[in-house]
Design an enzyme around this catalytic site. Structure first.
Site, PDB file in Angstrom:
ATOM      1  N   CYS A  44     -25.990 -21.242  -7.625  1.00  0.00           N
ATOM      2  CA  CYS A  44     -25.339 -19.928  -7.738  1.00  0.00           C
ATOM      3  C   CYS A  44     -26.035 -18.990  -8.735  1.00  0.00           C
ATOM      4  CB  CYS A  44     -23.905 -20.081  -8.227  1.00  0.00           C
ATOM      5  SG  CYS A  44     -22.966 -21.300  -7.353  1.00  0.00           S
ATOM      6  N   ARG A  53     -32.737 -19.113  -6.002  1.00  0.00           N
ATOM      7  CA  ARG A  53     -31.984 -20.248  -6.537  1.00  0.00           C
ATOM      8  C   ARG A  53     -31.227 -20.981  -5.439  1.00  0.00           C
ATOM      9  NH1 ARG A  53     -30.826 -19.217 -12.219  1.00  0.00           N
ATOM     10  NH2 ARG A  53     -28.838 -20.267 -12.065  1.00  0.00           N
ATOM     11  N   TRP A  78     -23.466 -21.054  -4.006  1.00  0.00           N
ATOM     12  CA  TRP A  78     -23.981 -22.253  -3.337  1.00  0.00           C
ATOM     13  C   TRP A  78     -22.793 -23.212  -3.332  1.00  0.00           C
ATOM     14  CZ3 TRP A  78     -25.143 -27.472  -4.433  1.00  0.00           C
ATOM     15  CH2 TRP A  78     -26.068 -28.063  -3.572  1.00  0.00           C
ATOM     16  N   ASN A  96     -20.636 -19.812 -12.181  1.00  0.00           N
ATOM     17  CA  ASN A  96     -21.628 -20.841 -11.819  1.00  0.00           C
ATOM     18  C   ASN A  96     -21.196 -22.131 -12.495  1.00  0.00           C
ATOM     19  OD1 ASN A  96     -23.132 -18.873 -10.678  1.00  0.00           O
ATOM     20  ND2 ASN A  96     -24.861 -19.015 -12.097  1.00  0.00           N
ATOM     21  N   GLY A  97     -21.413 -23.268 -11.815  1.00  0.00           N
ATOM     22  CA  GLY A  97     -21.075 -24.548 -12.427  1.00  0.00           C
ATOM     23  C   GLY A  97     -19.990 -25.252 -11.633  1.00  0.00           C
ATOM     24  N   GLU A 115     -44.397 -37.164  -2.917  1.00  0.00           N
ATOM     25  CA  GLU A 115     -44.323 -35.710  -3.051  1.00  0.00           C
ATOM     26  C   GLU A 115     -44.743 -35.029  -1.741  1.00  0.00           C
ATOM     27  OE1 GLU A 115     -42.920 -33.759  -4.876  1.00  0.00           O
ATOM     28  OE2 GLU A 115     -43.914 -31.826  -4.691  1.00  0.00           O
ATOM     29  N   LYS A 126     -42.221 -32.522   0.191  1.00  0.00           N
ATOM     30  CA  LYS A 126     -42.583 -31.115   0.435  1.00  0.00           C
ATOM     31  C   LYS A 126     -42.456 -30.788   1.909  1.00  0.00           C
ATOM     32  CE  LYS A 126     -42.606 -29.849  -2.491  1.00  0.00           C
ATOM     33  NZ  LYS A 126     -42.173 -29.596  -3.787  1.00  0.00           N
ATOM     34  N   GLU A 180     -38.684 -30.765   3.099  1.00  0.00           N
ATOM     35  CA  GLU A 180     -37.809 -29.710   2.583  1.00  0.00           C
ATOM     36  C   GLU A 180     -38.129 -28.338   3.155  1.00  0.00           C
ATOM     37  OE1 GLU A 180     -37.736 -29.129  -1.683  1.00  0.00           O
ATOM     38  OE2 GLU A 180     -39.842 -29.604  -1.839  1.00  0.00           O
ATOM     39  N   HIS A 217     -42.708 -54.732   6.996  1.00  0.00           N
ATOM     40  CA  HIS A 217     -41.484 -55.484   6.706  1.00  0.00           C
ATOM     41  C   HIS A 217     -40.260 -54.831   7.333  1.00  0.00           C
ATOM     42  CE1 HIS A 217     -43.579 -58.289   4.145  1.00  0.00           C
ATOM     43  NE2 HIS A 217     -44.235 -57.246   3.665  1.00  0.00           N
ATOM     44  N   LYS A 224     -32.727 -23.850  -6.170  1.00  0.00           N
ATOM     45  CA  LYS A 224     -33.892 -23.962  -7.046  1.00  0.00           C
ATOM     46  C   LYS A 224     -33.561 -24.746  -8.309  1.00  0.00           C
ATOM     47  CE  LYS A 224     -38.032 -23.154  -8.503  1.00  0.00           C
ATOM     48  NZ  LYS A 224     -39.058 -23.996  -7.886  1.00  0.00           N
TER      49      LYS A 224
HETATM   50  C1  F6R Z   1     -38.572 -30.047  -4.738  1.00  0.00           C
HETATM   51  C2  F6R Z   1     -37.943 -29.543  -5.933  1.00  0.00           C
HETATM   52  C3  F6R Z   1     -36.900 -30.385  -6.581  1.00  0.00           C
HETATM   53  C4  F6R Z   1     -37.016 -30.293  -8.124  1.00  0.00           C
HETATM   54  C5  F6R Z   1     -35.819 -31.009  -8.771  1.00  0.00           C
HETATM   55  C6  F6R Z   1     -35.896 -30.981 -10.273  1.00  0.00           C
HETATM   56  O1  F6R Z   1     -39.543 -29.153  -4.267  1.00  0.00           O
HETATM   57  O2  F6R Z   1     -38.232 -28.467  -6.385  1.00  0.00           O
HETATM   58  O3  F6R Z   1     -36.939 -31.706  -6.150  1.00  0.00           O
HETATM   59  O4  F6R Z   1     -38.222 -30.861  -8.524  1.00  0.00           O
HETATM   60  O5  F6R Z   1     -34.637 -30.386  -8.354  1.00  0.00           O
HETATM   61  O6  F6R Z   1     -35.878 -29.677 -10.769  1.00  0.00           O
HETATM   62  P1  F6R Z   1     -36.338 -29.350 -12.240  1.00  0.00           P
HETATM   63  O7  F6R Z   1     -37.795 -29.656 -12.326  1.00  0.00           O
HETATM   64  O8  F6R Z   1     -36.055 -27.890 -12.415  1.00  0.00           O
HETATM   65  O9  F6R Z   1     -35.536 -30.222 -13.152  1.00  0.00           O
END
Ligand code: F6R
Length: 590
Positions: free
Chosen positions: A2, A27, A75, A99-100, A467, A471, A474, A490, A585
């Site tokens: 949010c 975000r 969100w 937010n929260g 990773e 990527k 997502e 396995h 985000k």
């Molecule tokens: C994936 C991504 C998330 C963040 C995770 C941690 O592309 O961005 O998996 O890496 O939410 O976020 P931070 O680094 O802000 O603690």
């Protein structure tokens, strides 16, 4: 997650609030709303989906002329993403955005219902509004203070009171700043929302209440006035622009050479500026998502080359586990935003046990940056695309330098000068890798219509695979999994079908022959293999080959190729690349 923006001043707030909401889009959100106030009239407009929907609705309304307003991107956590659940919420004479997560919302709702309070949404936010309204007797600060004594959980709140022409804000475990303007002031969940109007702000600390007029800001805590220090952001206004790129994700990948150079600069000639991990008997790395995968690379490098044992865990597990701190331990927290709720909780858990914490963090004013015992800052600048790219590369870069320094301290490095020379070459080499977009488009064309994809690798290449797989899934929504190459047979190999893409990451010379055998196994079951490596193989597989470099830094050349393949694939599939569905985000709730 949010976003909040609020305005008080001489201008009409609508454009400022909408512009701010757009800056907070990255975000992640699923509905949006705005409240405008003039005298005792409050007008609220909300809509589901993108901010353009809210704009459309606003165009159709005859808005009250006003100089005060709050706005929000939601969100969904409590209740579906409907217009009714979108913020702002009003209870009696109180209207607010939040937010929260309020953890005891249900308990409070039941209590208030017994006092004949009626609720109109499923949200925890409405409960806070009702509680503040209950205590509101023409003294807003007192009402906020009283109500929040009963609230458990995290919140950043922007609040309007029926009889007041002022704006109020408070926060706990969820970020909120007060932006300072001339004859106008703001609140925002991050500086990006207000950077077009001011670069100066107050950071609200836990439990501080801001009473904001267009000319004055008074911050109090427990009834006492708090003297706040003015913060100035170094964020440039154009940091929010795409600078000609189609997407922030692409722009941010392209920034990798520059931000790596900036991040490495203080350390390459002064490794002594980095902490000495040999001071500790045990190292824990704790993070979430991509940051955790960066930690996995760090763990592999520390164990492989610095003979240093490392425990690693996702923060959402670590915070609730029985962690046995019986040796001198350092907990390394990795976080781009520095506001990830689980990582903050893991940090506080370590601190409660008097265990030292080191944060590798991007946002310097974040909770993790401020509360950790020591910090290494990565210099990614603002990362707007939801999927992290440049920040991940820098997290890996710092972990590589830490592993290298540890190996050096333990006299385990044979060619000292060579590693650092290679570190200096990295920005140029990353640029070389980024410039080969046509190759990544070719790979994307080969995979974009598939439904399932695997990534395989061993040791550090497995960490890199994690990773690459994250990527891809997502941003393109293709189902994808990463496996240790030796583990496939396995069970998972039963899923390999004709034409199923399998990416094999092969850079570790000590184990590459084993992964090559695994490639043959999946190929003989119909898989279409794509080799991402630091050497060319005489096979007919699709291949991407990056320059060979010291193993400390090899993932920093491999991952950009995976980021660009994910990007090109998502583009071919027509996905909302910068704001993938359901994602946020900065994950500021559990
Ligand atoms: C994936 C991504 C998330 C963040 C995770 C941690 O592309 O961005 O998996 O890496 O939410 O976020 P931070 O680094 O802000 O603690």
């Amino acid at each position: 997650m949010c976003g909040i923006i609020g305005y008080i001043g001489e201008k009409n707030p609508v454009d400022i609030l909408i512009n701010g909401l757009k800056s907070l889009e990255y975000r992640g959100y699923d509905s949006a709303g705005i409240a405008l106030k003039e005298k005792d009239e409050i007008e609220i407009i909300k809509s589901v989906g993108k901010i353009v929907n809210l704009e459309e609705k606003i165009k159709d309304e005859k808005l009250i002329p006003s100089h005060l307003g709050i706005a929000h991107t939601r969100w969904a956590t409590h209740g579906k993403p409907t217009e009714n659940n979108a913020h702002p919420h009003t209870a009696g004479r109180v209207t607010l955005v939040h937010n929260g997560i309020i953890e005891n919302a249900e308990e409070l709702r039941e209590k208030l219902k017994k006092e004949k309070v009626r609720f109109y949404s499923e949200t925890d936010t409405e409960v806070v509004a009702a509680l503040i309204n209950k205590y509101y007797d023409n003294d807003p600060v007192e009402a906020i203070n009283q109500a929040l004594k009963e609230v458990k959980g995290s919140y950043a709140l922007g609040i309007l009171f029926q009889e007041s022409d002022d704006l109020y804000a408070v926060r706990k475990d969820s970020p909120l700043i007060v932006g300072l303007g001339k004859d106008e002031n703001f609140i925002a969940s991050d500086i990006a929302a207000i950077i077009d109007y001011t670069n100066q702000y107050y950071l609200l600390e836990e439990g501080e209440i801001a009473h904001i007029t267009k000319a004055k800001i008074e911050v109090t805590k427990d009834g006492k006035v708090v003297e706040k220090e003015v913060q100035t952001t170094s964020m440039e206004r154009d940091a929010k622009d795409k600078c000609g790129y189609d997407h922030y994700m692409l722009k941010e990948i392209m920034e990798e050479p520059v931000v790596l150079q900036k991040t490495f600069e203080p350390y390459l000639e002064h490794l002594e500026k980095l902490p000495d991990l040999t001071d500790y008997e045990e190292i824990h790395i704790v993070a979430c998502g991509s940051a955790m995968y960066a930690g996995m690379i760090g763990k592999t490098l520390l164990e492989e080359y610095a003979n240093t044992k490392v425990e690693i865990d996702v923060a959402s597990e670590y915070r609730y586990k029985n962690i046995i701190y019986d040796r001198k331990t350092l907990v390394i927290l990795i976080s781009q935003s520095g506001e990830t709720a689980d990582t903050i909780a893991a940090m506080r858990k370590a601190q409660e046990h008097n265990v030292e914490t080191l944060a590798i963090v991007n946002v310097k004013t974040s909770t993790i940056a401020r509360e950790s015992d020591s910090q290494i800052f990565i210099e990614a600048g603002p990362e707007i695309a939801v999927a992290t790219t440049k920040a991940y590369i820098l997290q890996v870069g710092i972990m590589a330098l830490l592993a290298y320094k540890t190996a050096l301290t333990k006299n385990l490095v044979k060619e000292e000068h060579k590693v650092l020379e290679e570190a200096e070459k990295l920005p140029r080499l990353i640029k070389e890798v980024l410039d080969r977009r046509e190759e990544y488009k070719k790979v994307a064309e080969a995979i974009y219509q598939k439904e399932d994809i695997f990534f395989i690798g061993r040791k550090i290449d497995y960490a890199t695979s994690m990773e690459g797989s994250l990527k891809l899934k997502e941003v393109s929504y293709i189902h994808s999994e990463a496996y240790q190459a030796g583990e496939l047979k396995h069970g998972t190999i039963s899923l390999i079908d004709d034409g199923m893409p399998v990416f094999a990451i092969i850079t570790d010379d000590t184990i590459k022959d084993k992964t090559i055998s695994n490639i043959e196994e999946v190929k003989s079951r119909g898989a279409q293999t794509i080799i991402i490596s630091n050497e060319k193989y005489a096979t007919d597989d699709l291949q991407v080959t990056v320059p060979k470099i010291s193993p400390y830094f090899q993932p920093i050349l491999i991952v950009p190729t995976l980021q660009l393949i994910a990007y090109e694939t998502a583009k071919l599939r027509g996905c909302d690349i910068d704001k993938p569905k359901n994602l946020a985000k900065s994950v500021t709730v559990e």
